[in-house]
Design an enzyme around this catalytic site. Sequence first.
Site, PDB file in Angstrom:
ATOM      1  N   GLU A  36      87.246   5.863 112.837  1.00 45.63           N
ATOM      2  CA  GLU A  36      86.451   4.782 113.409  1.00 45.63           C
ATOM      3  C   GLU A  36      87.260   3.501 113.197  1.00 45.63           C
ATOM      4  O   GLU A  36      87.670   3.225 112.060  1.00 45.63           O
ATOM      5  CB  GLU A  36      85.104   4.695 112.676  1.00 45.63           C
ATOM      6  CG  GLU A  36      84.196   3.662 113.288  1.00 45.63           C
ATOM      7  CD  GLU A  36      82.849   3.542 112.588  1.00 45.63           C
ATOM      8  OE1 GLU A  36      82.537   4.382 111.721  1.00 45.63           O
ATOM      9  OE2 GLU A  36      82.123   2.594 112.922  1.00 45.63           O
ATOM     10  N   ARG A 267      86.673  15.811 100.495  1.00 45.72           N
ATOM     11  CA  ARG A 267      87.428  14.578 100.689  1.00 45.72           C
ATOM     12  C   ARG A 267      88.323  14.331  99.470  1.00 45.72           C
ATOM     13  O   ARG A 267      88.106  14.875  98.398  1.00 45.72           O
ATOM     14  CB  ARG A 267      86.489  13.404 100.932  1.00 45.72           C
ATOM     15  CG  ARG A 267      85.563  13.074  99.765  1.00 45.72           C
ATOM     16  CD  ARG A 267      84.471  12.080 100.153  1.00 45.72           C
ATOM     17  NE  ARG A 267      85.006  10.791 100.502  1.00 45.72           N
ATOM     18  CZ  ARG A 267      84.914  10.246 101.714  1.00 45.72           C
ATOM     19  NH1 ARG A 267      84.316  10.877 102.684  1.00 45.72           N
ATOM     20  NH2 ARG A 267      85.415   9.058 101.958  1.00 45.72           N
ATOM     21  N   LYS A 277      86.403   2.695 103.261  1.00 49.86           N
ATOM     22  CA  LYS A 277      86.718   1.479 104.010  1.00 49.86           C
ATOM     23  C   LYS A 277      85.751   0.352 103.693  1.00 49.86           C
ATOM     24  O   LYS A 277      86.140  -0.809 103.596  1.00 49.86           O
ATOM     25  CB  LYS A 277      86.682   1.768 105.515  1.00 49.86           C
ATOM     26  CG  LYS A 277      87.955   2.401 106.025  1.00 49.86           C
ATOM     27  CD  LYS A 277      87.888   2.627 107.521  1.00 49.86           C
ATOM     28  CE  LYS A 277      86.996   3.786 107.834  1.00 49.86           C
ATOM     29  NZ  LYS A 277      87.022   4.207 109.234  1.00 49.86           N
TER      30      LYS A 277
HETATM   31  P1  ATP Z   1      85.329   5.680 104.859  1.00 44.21           P
HETATM   32  O1  ATP Z   1      84.313   6.305 103.975  1.00 44.21           O
HETATM   33  O2  ATP Z   1      86.539   5.220 104.144  1.00 44.21           O
HETATM   34  O3  ATP Z   1      84.776   4.624 105.757  1.00 44.21           O
HETATM   35  P2  ATP Z   1      85.121   7.431 107.014  1.00 44.21           P
HETATM   36  O4  ATP Z   1      84.970   8.889 106.850  1.00 44.21           O
HETATM   37  O5  ATP Z   1      83.919   6.678 107.390  1.00 44.21           O
HETATM   38  O6  ATP Z   1      85.825   6.863 105.745  1.00 44.21           O
HETATM   39  P3  ATP Z   1      86.487   7.632 109.464  1.00 44.21           P
HETATM   40  O7  ATP Z   1      87.284   6.624 110.184  1.00 44.21           O
HETATM   41  O8  ATP Z   1      85.221   8.077 110.067  1.00 44.21           O
HETATM   42  O9  ATP Z   1      86.234   7.068 108.032  1.00 44.21           O
HETATM   43  O10 ATP Z   1      87.390   8.878 109.067  1.00 44.21           O
HETATM   44  C1  ATP Z   1      88.237   9.550 109.941  1.00 44.21           C
HETATM   45  C2  ATP Z   1      88.481  10.923 109.389  1.00 44.21           C
HETATM   46  O11 ATP Z   1      89.055  10.848 108.105  1.00 44.21           O
HETATM   47  C3  ATP Z   1      87.180  11.706 109.256  1.00 44.21           C
HETATM   48  O12 ATP Z   1      87.376  12.994 109.811  1.00 44.21           O
HETATM   49  C4  ATP Z   1      86.947  11.750 107.781  1.00 44.21           C
HETATM   50  O13 ATP Z   1      86.277  12.924 107.425  1.00 44.21           O
HETATM   51  C5  ATP Z   1      88.355  11.680 107.211  1.00 44.21           C
HETATM   52  N1  ATP Z   1      88.330  11.082 105.879  1.00 44.21           N
HETATM   53  C6  ATP Z   1      87.824   9.891 105.526  1.00 44.21           C
HETATM   54  N2  ATP Z   1      87.926   9.687 104.203  1.00 44.21           N
HETATM   55  C7  ATP Z   1      88.527  10.783 103.690  1.00 44.21           C
HETATM   56  C8  ATP Z   1      88.907  11.191 102.381  1.00 44.21           C
HETATM   57  N3  ATP Z   1      88.696  10.420 101.306  1.00 44.21           N
HETATM   58  N4  ATP Z   1      89.513  12.395 102.242  1.00 44.21           N
HETATM   59  C9  ATP Z   1      89.746  13.172 103.302  1.00 44.21           C
HETATM   60  N5  ATP Z   1      89.408  12.860 104.559  1.00 44.21           N
HETATM   61  C10 ATP Z   1      88.795  11.680 104.766  1.00 44.21           C
HETATM   62 MG    MG Z   2      82.891   7.247 109.234  1.00 42.79          MG
END
Ligand code: ATP
Ligand code: MG
Length: 567
Positions: A36, A267, A277
């Site tokens: 995102e 994760r 983020k």
């Molecule tokens: P954040 O919690 O940092 O905002 P998010 O999952 O909301 O992370 P996205 O931009 O939606 O951020 O993530 C893109 C991809 O990265 C998703 O498929 C998510 O599952 C993966 N991802 C995010 N954080 C991690 C992590 N700590 N370890 C492994 N994969 C991750």
């Molecule tokens: Mg997300």
Amino acid sequence: MSDHEKPGPGNFIRTIISEDLAGGKHQRVVTRFPPEPNGYLHLGHAKSICLNFGIAREFTDKMTLARCHLRFDDTNPSTEEAAYVEAIREDVLWLGFDWGEHLYFASDYFTTLYEYAEHLIKNDQAYVCDLSAEEIRATRGTLTTAGRDSPFRHRSRTENLDLFRQMRAGAFADGTRVLRAKIDMAAANLNLRDPVLYRIIHRRHHRSGDKWCIYPMYDYAHPISDAHEHITHSLCTLEFADHRPLYDWFLANLPVPCRPRQIEFARLNLGYTVLSKRKLQQLVNEGCVSGWDDPRMPTLAAVRRRGYPAAAIRNFCDKIGVAKKESLVDLSLIEHCVREDLNENAVRVMGILNPLKVIINNYPTGQSEELIAQNHPQKPEMGTRLLPFGREIYIEREDFMAEPVKNFFRLAPGQEVRLRYAYFIKCREVIKDEQGEIIGIICSYDPATIGGKAPDGRRVKGTIHWVAADRAITAELRLYDRLFTVENPEKAAAAGAVLKDFINPESRVTLQGCRLEPSLADARLDQHYQFERQGYFCLDRQDSQPQHPVFNRTITLRDTWEKIKAR
Ligand code: ATP
Ligand code: MG
């Protein structure tokens, strides 16, 4: 095959994919990385990128071309910015992966997503609900009690269609109505209790502009985006496991071209930092760090600026593997990978963090010479360079002790040491200012010890680094340590404190007036340097100026933290 193309370690996802291919379920594997664009990518995302792009690489052979898409999940105009899109693309490329032609945006599917919503309404599987967000939450029920039906659940298809079209046309204010799926308010899984599909947001979108004032929810947009791109395996983190029945419900109830399979993995959580983020954004907003790319941050932009090589991060992702159970990975593991890479590839140089002037009183005034130094003692193929040497040099302040403690083998009154790549020197006299501060020392050198060996066979116990005073360049050095003082800052902050309270005040130390050997006047951004005995450094891509060079210490030579912890 380069290192980077070697198949990663086996894991349960690769096993599933191999079975699906062997069983003829798919002809080719298609994965995606779906960020995102509401912030910068961090090391957690690197795990997901290495997994998704890594699988595409591994399952590509002569017969089939597997691939991984980069898809921006840009369904929420309130938090997303075009600048993040650019930064994310740069980060994925830097990590060493390429989506080729397969760059997508969820916003490209807005029309399809809208048409599918009408499809659900026409099948009596979605309805317009006038409850407020709070009312929806309050009637959702709990894990042990069923939810309550919305009073709007039984609207006719015609009324729903009409209201939904008015929503789209901008007839209603933000938050006044939503479109919900009509599934089951008593479902054991809360995600199936008539989830929201669309909400009204009168806001300009970075790509679709003002075309839309209703925007789809992630849970709705994601399976449809996956299906339209013919994704075979949709890999996501564990928190989405409970959403999988909903993911499958959309695929089962919409005329999608195929049915991707969602698989969840744990994760990455890393000690002494936060990988979210939202929390990173908070640190930026509150001024705890200088920005998203502050070298103490765990973002890819920050670790790149700090000097972590992309290959080290890929290697780290290989080492941690992919599992179904959450864990907290020790920060020393990624540091180990960084050291391993830099030890191989960094050019060796000399730099003085805390300069102390040394005058070599028997070296002829006005004379100078150039000594040969190796760029990497274990790798002669990396060549040599010339180091100027003269009557005045700088050494590290801590390499001198006026009153040496036991086993101090470096410079002290009457004591002899080797200057790396140069001569033996012996301390003759200490120069102090009026306050008694040591401002320099006077030494003699032995011209016969050129190259660091005495022809008479006498030995010295210490070898120290140095730079020639008149040719040294002056630089600013920034030394970094862990961003937080506690291993699990999120957990610590959950107990009534705020993240800010746990910022390590010594996480950044800035040194001015450091003296570096002159070859560093031509330091390159794409080169890593080992300042002998001091650590690995790189030029700071943001703040370094030709007239004021700034270097970041990527990492120390050895892990001092483990020792401190042990104490
Ligand atoms: P954040 O919690 O940092 O905002 P998010 O999952 O909301 O992370 P996205 O931009 O939606 O951020 O993530 C893109 C991809 O990265 C998703 O498929 C998510 O599952 C993966 N991802 C995010 N954080 C991690 C992590 N700590 N370890 C492994 N994969 C991750
Ligand atoms: Mg997300």
